[in-house]
Design an enzyme around this catalytic site. Structure first.
Site, short mmCIF file in Angstrom:
data_model
loop_
_atom_site.label_atom_id
_atom_site.label_comp_id
_atom_site.label_asym_id
_atom_site.label_seq_id
_atom_site.Cartn_x
_atom_site.Cartn_y
_atom_site.Cartn_z
CG ASP A 5 18.30 42.64 4.20
OD1 ASP A 5 18.59 43.76 3.75
OD2 ASP A 5 17.28 42.42 4.88
CD1 TRP A 10 28.37 45.32 9.21
CD2 TRP A 10 28.97 47.21 8.13
NE1 TRP A 10 29.74 45.40 9.23
CE2 TRP A 10 30.13 46.55 8.57
CE3 TRP A 10 29.09 48.41 7.43
CZ2 TRP A 10 31.42 47.06 8.34
CZ3 TRP A 10 30.36 48.92 7.19
CH2 TRP A 10 31.51 48.24 7.65
CG ASN A 53 16.29 46.80 -3.45
OD1 ASN A 53 16.99 45.81 -3.64
ND2 ASN A 53 15.62 46.97 -2.30
NE ARG A 56 16.59 49.59 -0.50
CZ ARG A 56 17.36 48.87 0.29
NH1 ARG A 56 18.61 49.26 0.50
NH2 ARG A 56 16.91 47.78 0.86
C1 IPE Z 1 16.08 42.10 -0.19
O1 IPE Z 1 16.44 43.04 0.76
C2 IPE Z 1 16.66 42.42 -1.52
C3 IPE Z 1 18.11 42.27 -1.63
C4 IPE Z 1 18.91 41.75 -0.74
C5 IPE Z 1 18.66 42.72 -2.88
P1 IPE Z 1 15.53 44.31 1.06
O2 IPE Z 1 16.13 45.00 2.22
O3 IPE Z 1 15.35 45.11 -0.16
O4 IPE Z 1 14.14 43.64 1.42
P2 IPE Z 1 12.98 44.19 2.34
O5 IPE Z 1 12.68 45.55 1.84
O6 IPE Z 1 13.53 44.21 3.73
O7 IPE Z 1 11.88 43.20 2.17
C1 IPE Z 2 20.85 44.86 1.32
O1 IPE Z 2 21.07 45.74 2.36
C2 IPE Z 2 21.31 45.41 0.01
C3 IPE Z 2 20.22 45.80 -0.90
C4 IPE Z 2 18.96 45.57 -0.68
C5 IPE Z 2 20.59 46.48 -2.10
P1 IPE Z 2 19.99 46.82 2.80
O2 IPE Z 2 20.32 48.11 2.13
O3 IPE Z 2 18.61 46.34 2.60
O4 IPE Z 2 20.32 46.94 4.34
P2 IPE Z 2 19.28 47.15 5.52
O5 IPE Z 2 18.28 46.05 5.41
O6 IPE Z 2 18.69 48.49 5.32
O7 IPE Z 2 20.13 47.05 6.74
MG MG Z 3 17.25 45.37 3.78
#
Ligand code: IPE
Ligand code: IPE
Ligand code: MG
Length: 216
Positions: A5, A10, A53, A56
């Site tokens: 995550d 980043w 996800n 998104r």
């Molecule tokens: C968890 O991260 C899922 C993955 C790393 C694939 P998310 O960013 O999707 O989780 P939440 O939404 O913060 O719980």
């Molecule tokens: C984790 O990074 C990757 C996936 C969940 C696919 P994020 O996209 O959740 O990154 P943050 O949490 O928004 O920084």
């Molecule tokens: Mg995340």
């Protein structure tokens, strides 16, 4: 196992598009796999895309799947040479047939390898996994009285993977986000604020050291 995550933040902190963070994140996978390999870790499971996800924005979801296809194309041969056995954890239906086919080919190619088992959880959700298990149990007509934990486990996506000893989550959030909810019943957790693209050798050492000091 690792909840990768923090890619989005980043990128945002550098004024870059979120997808650039995901791209950097995939670059990090190779490094982390070889680092854990050096420690002799036999099973590594990476959470790459959750069933949640899908909510998104469309361009981000498409970008993530494009990246995934690129990683498979770019890394499979090299992983195969390094005796890594690839597995997919999650639902293959729902993702494009072309990508599903590439995943199946990579799994098939590496299935007899004897090195690390690298499982990639995408289109994975823990509750969906438990429901899928219940669904197949019911459809097979297993008598309720026969059901126990060992039988139930065989219907999960990971019947041949040991439960994770340690689950690392990068990116600062302190939650499970629907990852391996059955398998993690006794796992240790390690949370770090470091974003996934920055999670390197030093961080791995810290996480393993913390784990080694836990009373199991
Ligand atoms: C968890 O991260 C899922 C993955 C790393 C694939 P998310 O960013 O999707 O989780 P939440 O939404 O913060 O719980
Ligand atoms: C984790 O990074 C990757 C996936 C969940 C696919 P994020 O996209 O959740 O990154 P943050 O949490 O928004 O920084
Ligand atoms: Mg995340």
């Amino acid at each position: 196992a690792i909840i990768m995550d923090g890619n989005g933040r980043w990128a945002q902190e550098r004024g870059l598009p979120r997808l650039e963070g995901h791209r950097q994140g995939t670059e990090n996978i190779r490094r982390v796999v070889s680092a854990f390999g050096k420690y002799g870790i036999k099973y590594l499971t990476l959470f790459a895309f959750s069933t949640e996800n899908w909510n998104r924005p469309r361009p981000e979801v498409n970008g993530l799947f494009r990246l995934l296809a690129q990683v498979i194309d770019r890394e499979t041969e090299d992983l195969h040479r390094r005796e890594v056995r690839l597995k997919h954890v999650g639902r293959l239906d729902g993702i494009s047939p072309r990508l599903a086919k590439r995943v199946k080919q990579a799994v098939e190619l590496t299935k007899d390898n004897t090195g690390m088992t690298l499982s990639v959880a995408f289109n994975y959700g823990g509750r969906a996994e438990v429901l899928d298990a219940v669904r197949s149990l019911l459809s097979r007509g297993i008598p309720p009285a026969d059901l126990d934990e060992d039988i139930f486990r065989r219907y999960l996506y990971t019947p041949d993977l040991p439960d994770p000893d340690l689950i690392i989550r990068t990116g600062g959030e302190v939650r499970v986000s629907n990852f391996l909810i059955w398998q993690a019943a006794y796992s240790e957790y390690y949370f770090t604020p470091t974003y996934w693209p920055d999670f390197g050798d030093e961080e791995i050492e810290k996480a393993l050291l913390a784990y080694s000091q836990r009373q199991r």
